[in-house]
Design an enzyme around this catalytic site. Structure first.
Site, short mmCIF file in Angstrom:
data_model
loop_
_atom_site.label_atom_id
_atom_site.label_comp_id
_atom_site.label_asym_id
_atom_site.label_seq_id
_atom_site.Cartn_x
_atom_site.Cartn_y
_atom_site.Cartn_z
N ASP A 1 0.65 -1.33 0.00
CA ASP A 1 0.00 -0.04 0.15
C ASP A 1 0.73 1.22 0.13
O ASP A 1 1.92 1.43 0.47
CB ASP A 1 -0.81 0.06 1.19
CG ASP A 1 -1.49 -1.06 1.58
OD1 ASP A 1 -1.62 -2.03 0.78
OD2 ASP A 1 -2.36 -1.12 2.49
N GLU B 1 -10.64 -2.23 4.59
CA GLU B 1 -9.08 -1.76 4.87
C GLU B 1 -9.05 -0.27 4.19
O GLU B 1 -9.71 0.24 3.41
CB GLU B 1 -8.02 -2.68 4.14
CG GLU B 1 -8.18 -4.08 4.74
CD GLU B 1 -7.02 -4.87 4.01
OE1 GLU B 1 -6.43 -5.78 4.93
OE2 GLU B 1 -6.87 -4.93 2.77
C1 FRU Z 1 -3.94 -3.50 2.59
C2 FRU Z 1 -3.29 -4.09 4.06
C3 FRU Z 1 -3.74 -3.12 5.20
C4 FRU Z 1 -2.52 -3.22 6.06
C5 FRU Z 1 -1.53 -3.55 5.07
C6 FRU Z 1 -0.30 -4.57 5.60
O1 FRU Z 1 -3.42 -3.81 1.60
O2 FRU Z 1 -3.80 -5.33 4.24
O3 FRU Z 1 -4.97 -3.31 5.83
O4 FRU Z 1 -2.29 -2.29 6.86
O5 FRU Z 1 -1.88 -4.18 3.80
O6 FRU Z 1 0.70 -4.47 5.11
#
Ligand code: FRU
Length: 521
Positions: A58, A240
């Site tokens: 992300d 998320e």
């Molecule tokens: C989204 C996610 C978020 C988390 C991160 C962990 O892709 O699952 O919810 O904070 O990636 O790397």
């Protein structure tokens, strides 16, 4: 970045680790890693952001401050698969070229550093800087792997860190976590913004199947004030990476708030995707009477996208992670894994009675596009027009269609094909990457054609803009009303473009243009 005989770029990644795990303030330089790349490896994107090496997911902490756009990102510096999360860091002055920076945040005794946001604390409400030198404050999720292993539910908490040198060095707040966890299994991805109408820091936090809104005066003490979404929207997977911001509707004075929620799985074409809600926000509560599920992007590779804080002119700029959890760990690159979408400007329009979120590449991208002259192309009934070009995988193809039916195919000499179809009878756009290149690295990558309903597309003519890079295709229809982003892994560049007219009347593509896009590295 140091240039060596114009061939290689050597990036020194300074790895800062906690000297003493109990003292989150002291970070000392203990290791230095040298990463060499010329950004020319197989499948390496040429004008999309990628980390020099290793795993990325992300985008995090998107914030503009003192002339630079920061891009932090979920990063694992030791492997090309997901692992203990850090925040990688890059900066840009023009949102086109990126400079790689040392890792910004390292795991500590509270856990890995998961996704989150960053703000400029202009009034120094946190007391972590001064009015003269306001702190940049990062707000992120701590993920405690031991708690997860022990099958507890309280292993995700929220922490903050601050920087007084515009992101070059970071200090974790001594009193972390600032939001603890009573017993919520998925409790993460804080997006914080300053709401100048209420004079409050506003945090969006997701809790499994819903959004929570928290408020604060100082970024340290937080109070939960509302929730949204338990019974609204798509719920095929965990919620998320939320975001919430106001946008004007077209050229009118009407304003609506847009809530972004990524979900995984549960996207319309499988795996991870980002839905949005259009509604109202009174400073504490978000409401929406939207019945339909709406998606930012109908391709399979635009996830966890969020927008910048503090941009000049209040532009709403979005970046997504150009991958999908279904196969993110399996894509056929060796040195690094995954890229970001192009930065896109978000806006809102009303089509019939429905609000639509528009996303379209920033105008800044035009500086890379070596515009060729455009021409009108007519394809006679049941005929195919063929264009040969040395490399379509760093190219923009653009035209205005007079009809809601066309069939376009990119091909290479290895018989790999990427096809884009618009079909008025089904009111659908189809993106077919089934034989687009390497697809067998994971069973779901090339198993279905991706579909995008285009119910509200106004009558033709409308623009079709296709941006191809070494391992991606982004399709923008009608200025970003309908968007599809897909990864592709052709083993050779596409060199042929075919436009087929499947109907009995001539097909006219106006202002047809194929233009090279310069690389950014
Ligand atoms: C989204 C996610 C978020 C988390 C991160 C962990 O892709 O699952 O919810 O904070 O990636 O790397």
């Amino acid at each position: 970045m140091i240039k060596m005989r114009n061939f290689f770029k050597v990036i020194l990644v300074l790895i800062l680790v906690n000297a003493c795990k109990n003292d989150s303030k002291t970070e000392t330089l203990s290791m230095q890693k040298e990463i060499t790349t010329d950004y020319k490896e197989a499948y390496r994107p040429q004008y999309h952001f990628t980390p020099p090496a290793k795993w990325m997911n992300d985008p995090n902490g998107l914030v503009y401050h003192q002339g630079v756009y920061h891009l932090f990102y979920q990063y694992y510096p030791d492997d090309i698969v997901w692992g203990p999360m850090h925040w990688g860091h890059a900066v840009s002055k023009d949102m086109v070229h990126w400079e790689q920076k040392p890792i910004a945040l390292f795991p500590d005794k509270h856990g890995y550093i998961f996704s989150g946001s960053a703000v400029v604390d202009v009034k120094n409400t946190s007391g972590l800087g001064t009015i003269e030198n306001p702190p940049l404050v990062a707000i992120f999720t701590y993920h405690d792997p031991e708690g997860e292993e022990a099958k507890r539910k309280d292993f995700q908490t929220q922490g903050i860190a601050y920087s007084l040198d515009n992101g070059d060095s970071w200090t974790k707040y001594e009193g972390n976590p600032v939001i603890g966890n009573k017993n919520t299994k998925d409790f993460r991805d804080p997006k914080v913004f300053w709401n100048d109408r209420t004079n409050k820091w506003t945090m969006l936090l997701v809790a499994g199947d819903h959004l929570q809104i928290w408020l604060s005066d100082n970024l340290i003490e937080w109070k939960k004030v509302s929730t949204f979404g338990k019974k609204q929207g798509a719920h095929g997977g965990v919620w998320e990476c939320p975001d919430l911001f106001p946008l004007k509707v077209g050229d009118t004075e009407e304003e609506k708030w847009v809530l972004l929620i990524s979900i995984n799985p549960g996207a319309p074409n499988g795996g991870s995707g980002t839905q949005y809600f259009v509604g109202d926000f009174d400073g504490t509560t978000f409401t929406s009477d939207q019945k339909q599920h709406k998606w930012v992007d109908w391709g399979t590779d635009n996830y966890a996208g969020v927008t910048y804080n503090n941009t000049p002119n209040d532009d709403r700029i979005f970046i997504g992670w150009m991958s999908n959890w279904t196969y993110a760990r399996d894509t056929p690159t060796e040195k690094w894994r995954s890229a970001m979408t192009l930065p896109r400007k978000l806006s809102l329009q009303k089509f019939e009675e429905s609000y639509g979120l528009i996303n379209y590449p920033l105008a800044a991208l035009d500086s890379l596009i070596q515009k060729e002259e455009s021409k009108d192309v007519t394809v006679a009934a049941a005929q195919t027009e063929r264009f040969v070009f040395d490399n379509f995988n760093q190219t923009e193809v653009k035209f205005t269609s007079t009809r809601k039916d066309f069939f376009i195919m990119f091909k290479n000499e290895a018989n790999e094909e990427l096809a884009l179809t618009m079909d008025s009878s089904q009111k659908m756009v189809l993106l077919d990457r089934i034989v687009s290149g390497k697809t067998d690295f994971q069973e779901d990558f090339g198993n279905v054609i991706h579909q995008m309903p285009i119910d509200n597309l106004p009558d033709a003519p409308f623009e079709v803009r296709i941006l191809l890079d070494k391992s991606s295709v982004e399709v923008f229809i009608n200025g970003g009303q309908y968007v599809m982003t897909d990864q592709i892994f052709p083993t050779q560049n596409y060199t042929i473009l075919e436009v087929e007219n499947v109907k009995e009347t001539p097909l006219e593509l106006m202002d047809f243009q194929i233009s090279k896009i310069k690389g950014i590295w």
